[in-house]
Design a protein around this motif. Structure first.
Motif, PDB file in Angstrom:
ATOM      1  N   GLY A 214       0.791  -1.223  -0.108  1.00 29.37           N
ATOM      2  CA  GLY A 214       0.060   0.046   0.064  1.00 29.37           C
ATOM      3  C   GLY A 214       0.752   1.274  -0.104  1.00 29.37           C
ATOM      4  O   GLY A 214       2.026   1.474   0.390  1.00 29.37           O
TER       5      GLY A 214
ATOM      6  N   ARG B 110       0.315   5.376   1.178  1.00 27.00           N
ATOM      7  CA  ARG B 110      -0.534   6.431   1.514  1.00 27.00           C
ATOM      8  C   ARG B 110       0.460   7.769   1.608  1.00 27.00           C
ATOM      9  O   ARG B 110       1.523   7.901   2.198  1.00 27.00           O
ATOM     10  N   GLU B 111       0.206   8.584   0.609  1.00 32.36           N
ATOM     11  CA  GLU B 111       0.705  10.085   0.626  1.00 32.36           C
ATOM     12  C   GLU B 111       0.317  10.935   1.816  1.00 32.36           C
ATOM     13  O   GLU B 111      -0.858  11.108   2.139  1.00 32.36           O
ATOM     14  N   ASN B 112       1.489  11.463   2.532  1.00 36.01           N
ATOM     15  CA  ASN B 112       1.148  12.047   3.668  1.00 36.01           C
ATOM     16  C   ASN B 112       1.393  13.613   3.425  1.00 36.01           C
ATOM     17  O   ASN B 112       1.638  14.259   4.554  1.00 36.01           O
TER      18      ASN B 112
ATOM     19  N   GLY C  97       5.344   9.247   1.985  1.00 37.15           N
ATOM     20  CA  GLY C  97       4.517   8.414   1.734  1.00 37.15           C
ATOM     21  C   GLY C  97       4.979   7.278   2.891  1.00 37.15           C
ATOM     22  O   GLY C  97       6.060   6.997   3.147  1.00 37.15           O
ATOM     23  N   TRP C  98       3.930   6.455   3.191  1.00 34.07           N
ATOM     24  CA  TRP C  98       4.129   5.146   3.964  1.00 34.07           C
ATOM     25  C   TRP C  98       3.061   4.341   3.651  1.00 34.07           C
ATOM     26  O   TRP C  98       2.088   4.439   2.955  1.00 34.07           O
ATOM     27  N   CYS C  99       3.433   3.026   4.119  1.00 32.38           N
ATOM     28  CA  CYS C  99       2.436   1.854   3.823  1.00 32.38           C
ATOM     29  C   CYS C  99       1.307   1.788   4.844  1.00 32.38           C
ATOM     30  O   CYS C  99       1.114   2.512   5.540  1.00 32.38           O
ATOM     31  N   GLU C 100       0.331   0.820   4.430  1.00 26.80           N
ATOM     32  CA  GLU C 100      -0.811   0.579   5.323  1.00 26.80           C
ATOM     33  C   GLU C 100      -0.532   0.255   6.555  1.00 26.80           C
ATOM     34  O   GLU C 100      -1.263   0.642   7.750  1.00 26.80           O
TER      35      GLU C 100
ATOM     36  N   GLU D   7       0.364   3.411   8.190  1.00 25.02           N
ATOM     37  CA  GLU D   7      -1.116   4.150   8.484  1.00 25.02           C
ATOM     38  C   GLU D   7      -1.744   3.614   9.817  1.00 25.02           C
ATOM     39  O   GLU D   7      -2.075   4.324  10.639  1.00 25.02           O
TER      40      GLU D   7
ATOM     41  N   LYS E 158       6.000   4.184  -5.393  1.00 27.07           N
ATOM     42  CA  LYS E 158       4.540   4.587  -5.465  1.00 27.07           C
ATOM     43  C   LYS E 158       3.789   3.794  -6.216  1.00 27.07           C
ATOM     44  O   LYS E 158       2.778   2.979  -6.032  1.00 27.07           O
TER      45      LYS E 158
ATOM     46  N   THR F 188       0.971   0.756  -4.723  1.00 25.81           N
ATOM     47  CA  THR F 188      -0.260   1.323  -4.687  1.00 25.81           C
ATOM     48  C   THR F 188      -1.073  -0.122  -4.791  1.00 25.81           C
ATOM     49  O   THR F 188      -0.963  -0.981  -5.984  1.00 25.81           O
TER      50      THR F 188
ATOM     51  N   ARG G  33      -6.324  -4.585   0.892  1.00 22.22           N
ATOM     52  CA  ARG G  33      -5.562  -4.255   1.944  1.00 22.22           C
ATOM     53  C   ARG G  33      -3.929  -4.593   1.590  1.00 22.22           C
ATOM     54  O   ARG G  33      -3.145  -3.825   2.011  1.00 22.22           O
TER      55      ARG G  33
END
Length: 91
Positions: free
Chosen positions: A29, A31-33, A42-45, A48, A79, A83, A89
Motif C-alpha cells: 500500500g 499513503r501519501e502524507n 509516503g508510508w504503507c498501510e 498508517e 508508489k 499502490t 489491503r
C-alpha cells in the motif's frame, strides 16, 4: 533538499517508510502524507494503521516506520509498485 541516487543521480529527495524498500514479494500500500508536491512523503498501510493506533508521531511509530530518504524518481517507482487496487489491503 537534494540526494545523490545511485540510479538517477542528483535529484530532489522524498521520504518513504522502510517497508516500501524492504518488501518485494507483495504490495504494502502507499499513503501519501503531504499535499505539497514539493514535499513528497509516503508510508504503507501498516504504518498508517500504526500511526492511527499510536495517535500520531510517537517514538514507537518512528521506529516502526524507519523513514528512508529516496530520490523523487525512486519515490514514483515505489508508489507505482506498492499502490493497491481500491478496496484491497494487500496483494
Amino acid at each position: 533538499m537534494y540526494i545523490t541516487c545511485s540510479n538517477h543521480g542528483d535529484r530532489p529527495s522524498a521520504v518513504v517508510c522502510t517497508h516500501h524498500i524492504q518488501v518485494h514479494e507483495r504490495k504494502v500500500g502507499f499513503r501519501e502524507n503531504s499535499s505539497d508536491p514539493d514535499d513528497l512523503q509516503g508510508w504503507c498501510e501498516d504504518c498508517e494503521a500504526m500511526f492511527l493506533r499510536q495517535g500520531g508521531m510517537t517514538e514507537e511509530f518512528r521506529r516502526f516506520n524507519d523513514f528512508a530518504l529516496v530520490c523523487v524518481d525512486c519515490y514514483a517507482s515505489l508508489k507505482a509498485k506498492h499502490t493497491l487496487q481500491p478496496g484491497r489491503r494487500s496483494e
